[in-house]
Design a protein around this motif. Structure first.
Motif, PDB file in Angstrom:
ATOM      1  N   ARG A 172       0.809  -1.221   0.000  1.00 20.55           N
ATOM      2  CA  ARG A 172       0.000   0.000   0.000  1.00 20.55           C
ATOM      3  C   ARG A 172       0.837   1.263   0.000  1.00 20.55           C
ATOM      4  O   ARG A 172       0.543   2.212  -0.690  1.00 20.55           O
ATOM      5  CB  ARG A 172      -0.927  -0.006   1.225  1.00 20.55           C
ATOM      6  CG  ARG A 172      -1.929  -1.157   1.199  1.00 20.55           C
ATOM      7  CD  ARG A 172      -2.802  -1.114   2.437  1.00 20.55           C
ATOM      8  NE  ARG A 172      -3.778  -2.193   2.431  1.00 20.55           N
ATOM      9  CZ  ARG A 172      -4.612  -2.434   3.428  1.00 20.55           C
ATOM     10  NH1 ARG A 172      -4.597  -1.672   4.491  1.00 20.55           N
ATOM     11  NH2 ARG A 172      -5.460  -3.443   3.351  1.00 20.55           N
ATOM     12  N   ASP A 173       1.864   1.286   0.815  1.00 19.92           N
ATOM     13  CA  ASP A 173       2.662   2.492   0.958  1.00 19.92           C
ATOM     14  C   ASP A 173       4.126   2.086   1.037  1.00 19.92           C
ATOM     15  O   ASP A 173       4.701   1.994   2.106  1.00 19.92           O
ATOM     16  CB  ASP A 173       2.245   3.223   2.243  1.00 19.92           C
ATOM     17  CG  ASP A 173       2.904   4.589   2.327  1.00 19.92           C
ATOM     18  OD1 ASP A 173       3.561   4.968   1.348  1.00 19.92           O
ATOM     19  OD2 ASP A 173       2.750   5.247   3.355  1.00 19.92           O
ATOM     20  N   LYS A 221       2.090  10.347  -1.875  1.00 19.91           N
ATOM     21  CA  LYS A 221       2.163   8.902  -1.994  1.00 19.91           C
ATOM     22  C   LYS A 221       2.000   8.424  -3.435  1.00 19.91           C
ATOM     23  O   LYS A 221       2.659   7.494  -3.883  1.00 19.91           O
ATOM     24  CB  LYS A 221       1.080   8.265  -1.113  1.00 19.91           C
ATOM     25  CG  LYS A 221       1.553   7.005  -0.450  1.00 19.91           C
ATOM     26  CD  LYS A 221       0.541   6.316   0.437  1.00 19.91           C
ATOM     27  CE  LYS A 221      -0.618   7.114   0.924  1.00 19.91           C
ATOM     28  NZ  LYS A 221      -1.455   6.296   1.837  1.00 19.91           N
ATOM     29  N   GLN A 222       1.126   9.087  -4.190  1.00 19.07           N
ATOM     30  CA  GLN A 222       0.832   8.651  -5.547  1.00 19.07           C
ATOM     31  C   GLN A 222       2.022   8.853  -6.489  1.00 19.07           C
ATOM     32  O   GLN A 222       2.117   8.186  -7.522  1.00 19.07           O
ATOM     33  CB  GLN A 222      -0.380   9.420  -6.099  1.00 19.07           C
ATOM     34  CG  GLN A 222      -1.682   9.151  -5.369  1.00 19.07           C
ATOM     35  CD  GLN A 222      -1.803   9.962  -4.079  1.00 19.07           C
ATOM     36  OE1 GLN A 222      -0.886  10.691  -3.704  1.00 19.07           O
ATOM     37  NE2 GLN A 222      -2.943   9.817  -3.404  1.00 19.07           N
ATOM     38  N   ALA A 223       2.934   9.758  -6.144  1.00 19.39           N
ATOM     39  CA  ALA A 223       4.056  10.071  -7.033  1.00 19.39           C
ATOM     40  C   ALA A 223       5.318   9.282  -6.694  1.00 19.39           C
ATOM     41  O   ALA A 223       6.260   9.259  -7.488  1.00 19.39           O
ATOM     42  CB  ALA A 223       4.363  11.561  -6.973  1.00 19.39           C
ATOM     43  N   ARG A 224       5.343   8.637  -5.552  1.00 17.17           N
ATOM     44  CA  ARG A 224       6.583   8.010  -5.100  1.00 17.17           C
ATOM     45  C   ARG A 224       7.049   6.876  -6.001  1.00 17.17           C
ATOM     46  O   ARG A 224       8.238   6.749  -6.301  1.00 17.17           O
ATOM     47  CB  ARG A 224       6.417   7.494  -3.663  1.00 17.17           C
ATOM     48  CG  ARG A 224       6.261   8.595  -2.641  1.00 17.17           C
ATOM     49  CD  ARG A 224       5.937   8.041  -1.271  1.00 17.17           C
ATOM     50  NE  ARG A 224       5.549   9.116  -0.358  1.00 17.17           N
ATOM     51  CZ  ARG A 224       4.976   8.916   0.810  1.00 17.17           C
ATOM     52  NH1 ARG A 224       4.705   7.684   1.222  1.00 17.17           N
ATOM     53  NH2 ARG A 224       4.656   9.936   1.576  1.00 17.17           N
ATOM     54  N   TYR A 251       6.541   6.470  -9.167  1.00 12.34           N
ATOM     55  CA  TYR A 251       7.073   7.019 -10.418  1.00 12.34           C
ATOM     56  C   TYR A 251       8.462   7.618 -10.202  1.00 12.34           C
ATOM     57  O   TYR A 251       9.345   7.483 -11.061  1.00 12.34           O
ATOM     58  CB  TYR A 251       6.125   8.082 -10.969  1.00 12.34           C
ATOM     59  CG  TYR A 251       4.800   7.527 -11.437  1.00 12.34           C
ATOM     60  CD1 TYR A 251       4.693   6.896 -12.680  1.00 12.34           C
ATOM     61  CD2 TYR A 251       3.657   7.613 -10.641  1.00 12.34           C
ATOM     62  CE1 TYR A 251       3.482   6.374 -13.117  1.00 12.34           C
ATOM     63  CE2 TYR A 251       2.441   7.101 -11.069  1.00 12.34           C
ATOM     64  CZ  TYR A 251       2.360   6.484 -12.298  1.00 12.34           C
ATOM     65  OH  TYR A 251       1.159   5.965 -12.727  1.00 12.34           O
ATOM     66  N   LEU A 263       3.363  -0.488 -10.090  1.00 16.89           N
ATOM     67  CA  LEU A 263       2.946   0.180 -11.315  1.00 16.89           C
ATOM     68  C   LEU A 263       2.701  -0.872 -12.383  1.00 16.89           C
ATOM     69  O   LEU A 263       3.452  -1.847 -12.484  1.00 16.89           O
ATOM     70  CB  LEU A 263       4.009   1.170 -11.798  1.00 16.89           C
ATOM     71  CG  LEU A 263       4.308   2.386 -10.924  1.00 16.89           C
ATOM     72  CD1 LEU A 263       5.453   3.194 -11.527  1.00 16.89           C
ATOM     73  CD2 LEU A 263       3.076   3.256 -10.748  1.00 16.89           C
ATOM     74  N   GLN A 305       1.087   1.964 -17.023  1.00 11.84           N
ATOM     75  CA  GLN A 305       1.454   3.167 -16.277  1.00 11.84           C
ATOM     76  C   GLN A 305       2.914   3.538 -16.531  1.00 11.84           C
ATOM     77  O   GLN A 305       3.250   4.711 -16.688  1.00 11.84           O
ATOM     78  CB  GLN A 305       1.219   2.949 -14.781  1.00 11.84           C
ATOM     79  CG  GLN A 305      -0.243   2.897 -14.383  1.00 11.84           C
ATOM     80  CD  GLN A 305      -0.438   2.535 -12.917  1.00 11.84           C
ATOM     81  OE1 GLN A 305       0.199   1.604 -12.414  1.00 11.84           O
ATOM     82  NE2 GLN A 305      -1.303   3.269 -12.237  1.00 11.84           N
TER      83      GLN A 305
END
Length: 402
Positions: A38-39, A117-120, A122, A202, A206
Motif C-alpha cells: 500500500r505504501d 504517496k501517488q508520485a513516489r 514514479y 505500477l 502506467q
C-alpha cells in the motif's frame, strides 16, 4: 469468584495490548518497516515512541506481495530484555538501497519525506533518489561543452543547465525502459525484485505512459538546440531503447551502455559549435566508453550469482577472476584517450594535472574493490562521480587559464 473474574478481565486487557504471536518479538528500539503493498516508501515516524514490527507470513488474510505476506503489529510502550529469537523478524533500520538499481526497500529519502504517496513509485521508477546515474550520464556532456569553450573564457552555462536537465530526464527514461523490458527478470534478482514495475506497484501501461511524459519533456529540451544537435540527439534513442536487451545476447552489455551513456560527448560539442570535430570528440567519446566498462563491470559483480541463475550475461561473468586485469586495461585506455583529447583540443596544463589525479582515483577503485562484496562494489561504483568531477575541473581550469 470475584478474584477469578478480576483475573479473567485483567488477562483480556493484557491480550488486547500485547501481541501473543510467536512470529513477533518486541524490540528495545523503534523499528519501522514499510508496507510494500500500500505504501512502499513512507516517511519514517518519530523514533521516540511506538514500535512497529513486521513479520512474514503466509496467511491468506494478509496482503500478499511477490508470494510474501506482510503482517503488521503495533506495540506501544513495550520493551524486552530478551535476545533475538528464531522468529522471522528483522531488527534495526531497513537496508539502504544501492545507487543505481535498488530493490525498492531502503532508508527514507527525500522522495519518501516530501512527495505525495501517488508520485513516489514514479519517482522511484526514474531513480530520482539515486543521482549517481544522472551524474555519470551528465559528465561526458559537461566535458564536451567545456572543451568547446573558447580559450580564456567560461563555458556556456545555459547550455550546461539544459544538458543537466536533459541528463536527468534521459537517465530516468532509460531506467523506465529498462524496468519495462526487464520486469520478468527483475522479479528473479534479489536486488531488483521490488522495483515498481516488477513488484506490481505500477502496471506496464502506467510505466509506458510515464515514459511518454519523460520523452515529451526531453523533446522540449532537444528543440532548444541547433538542427544538427537535434538530429544527433534523437539518434541516441535507438541506443537507449535497445540497451536493456543486450544482456540477453552478449557478454558485453556494459560496452553497449558505454556507447549509450557517453553520447553526450558528441552532442555537447555539436550543441556549442554546430558540428563535430572528430579529432576532439571521438577520443573523448572512446574514453567515456572505456570508463563505463570500468564502473559498470564493477557494478555488475553485485548480481553475478543471480545473473547465472536467470541466464543473462555481463562483463562481470565474461572476465571472471581476470576482472581486475581487464579493468586496468580499460582504465588505462580511458586516461590515454582523455590525454589525446586534450592534445588535440590544445588545452592548458591544469587539465593534465587532473588526469594524474583521476588516474589515482581509478587505481584506488580497481586496486581496492572487493568483487565478492556487493556493498563494496556499489561503493566503488558510486565513487565514479568524483572521477567525472576531477576531469571536469581540469578542463575548466585548462580552458579558463589559457
Amino acid at each position: 469468584m470475584a478474584f477469578n473474574g478480576l483475573f479473567r478481565s485483567s488477562r483480556r486487557l493484557l491480550n488486547s495490548s500485547v501481541l501473543a504471536t510467536s512470529s513477533v518479538v518486541s524490540l528495545p528500539r523503534p523499528v519501522f518497516i514499510p508496507n510494500p503493498a500500500r505504501d512502499p516508501f513512507p516517511a519514517f515516524p518519530s523514533w521516540n515512541r511506538n514500535v512497529e514490527i513486521w513479520s512474514k507470513c503466509k496467511e491468506l488474510s494478509q496482503e500478499n506481495v511477490n508470494g510474501l505476506c506482510w503482517n503488521y503489529r503495533l506495540v506501544v510502550g513495550i520493551s524486552s530484555s530478551s535476545g533475538p529469537s528464531s522468529s522471522p523478524v528483522l531488527e534495526g533500520k531497513p537496508k539502504k538501497e544501492d545507487e543505481k538499481g535498488g530493490n525498492g526497500v531502503g532508508e527514507a529519502s527525500w522522495i519518501d519525506l516530501y512527495l505525495p504517496k501517488q508520485a513516489r513509485a514514479y519517482a522511484k521508477l526514474a531513480r530520482l533518489d539515486k543521482p549517481v546515474g544522472t551524474w555519470l550520464l551528465a559528465w561526458p556532456c559537461m566535458w564536451s561543452i567545456m572543451f568547446a569553450a573558447n580559450p580564456g573564457s567560461f563555458p556556456d552555462f545555459k547550455m550546461m543547465a539544459l544538458f543537466g536537465c536533459g541528463a536527468l530526464l534521459l537517465r530516468g527514461a532509460g531506467c523506465t525502459v529498462n524496468d519495462l523490458l526487464d520486469r520478468d527478470i527483475d522479479t528473479k534478482v534479489e536486488r531488483t525484485r521490488l522495483r515498481p514495475v516488477a513488484s506490481g506497484l505500477l502496471t506496464p501501461f502506467q510505466g509506458l505512459s510515464f515514459l511518454g511524459l519523460q520523452l515529451f519533456l526531453g523533446l522540449g529540451i532537444l528543440l532548444q538546440l541547433n538542427n544538427y544537435s537535434r538530429v544527433l540527439g534523437a539518434s541516441s534513442l535507438l541506443l537507449v531503447f535497445s540497451y536493456p536487451l543486450m544482456k540477453r545476447f552478449t557478454f558485453w552489455p556494459q560496452a553497449y551502455l558505454g556507447l549509450t551513456f557517453n553520447w553526450g560527448a558528441l552532442l555537447g560539442w555539436a550543441a556549442v559549435k554546430g558540428s563535430l570535430e572528430p579529432a576532439v570528440v571521438f577520443p573523448l567519446y572512446l574514453s567515456g566508453v572505456c570508463w563505463t566498462l570500468v564502473y559498470d563491470t564493477i557494478y555488475a559483480h553485485q548480481d553475478k550469482e543471480d545473473d547465472v541463475k536467470v541466464g543473462v550475461k555481463s562483463t562481470a561473468l565474461r572476465f571472471g577472476d581476470s576482472t581486475k586485469l581487464w579493468l586496468t586495461g580499460f582504465g588505462s585506455a580511458s586516461v590515454g584517450f582523455l590525454a589525446l583529447t586534450g592534445l588535440n583540443a590544445d588545452i592548458g596544463w591544469p587539465y593534465y594535472a587532473s588526469l594524474v589525479a583521476a588516474s589515482g582515483q581509478l587505481v584506488w577503485q580497481i586496486g581496492s574493490v572487493d568483487l565478492s562484496s556487493r556493498a563494496d562494489c556499489n561503493k566503488k561504483f558510486v565513487s565514479n562521480k568524483w572521477f567525472g568531477a576531477i576531469i571536469f575541473s581540469g578542463i575548466l581550469l585548462g580552458r579558463t587559464l589559457q
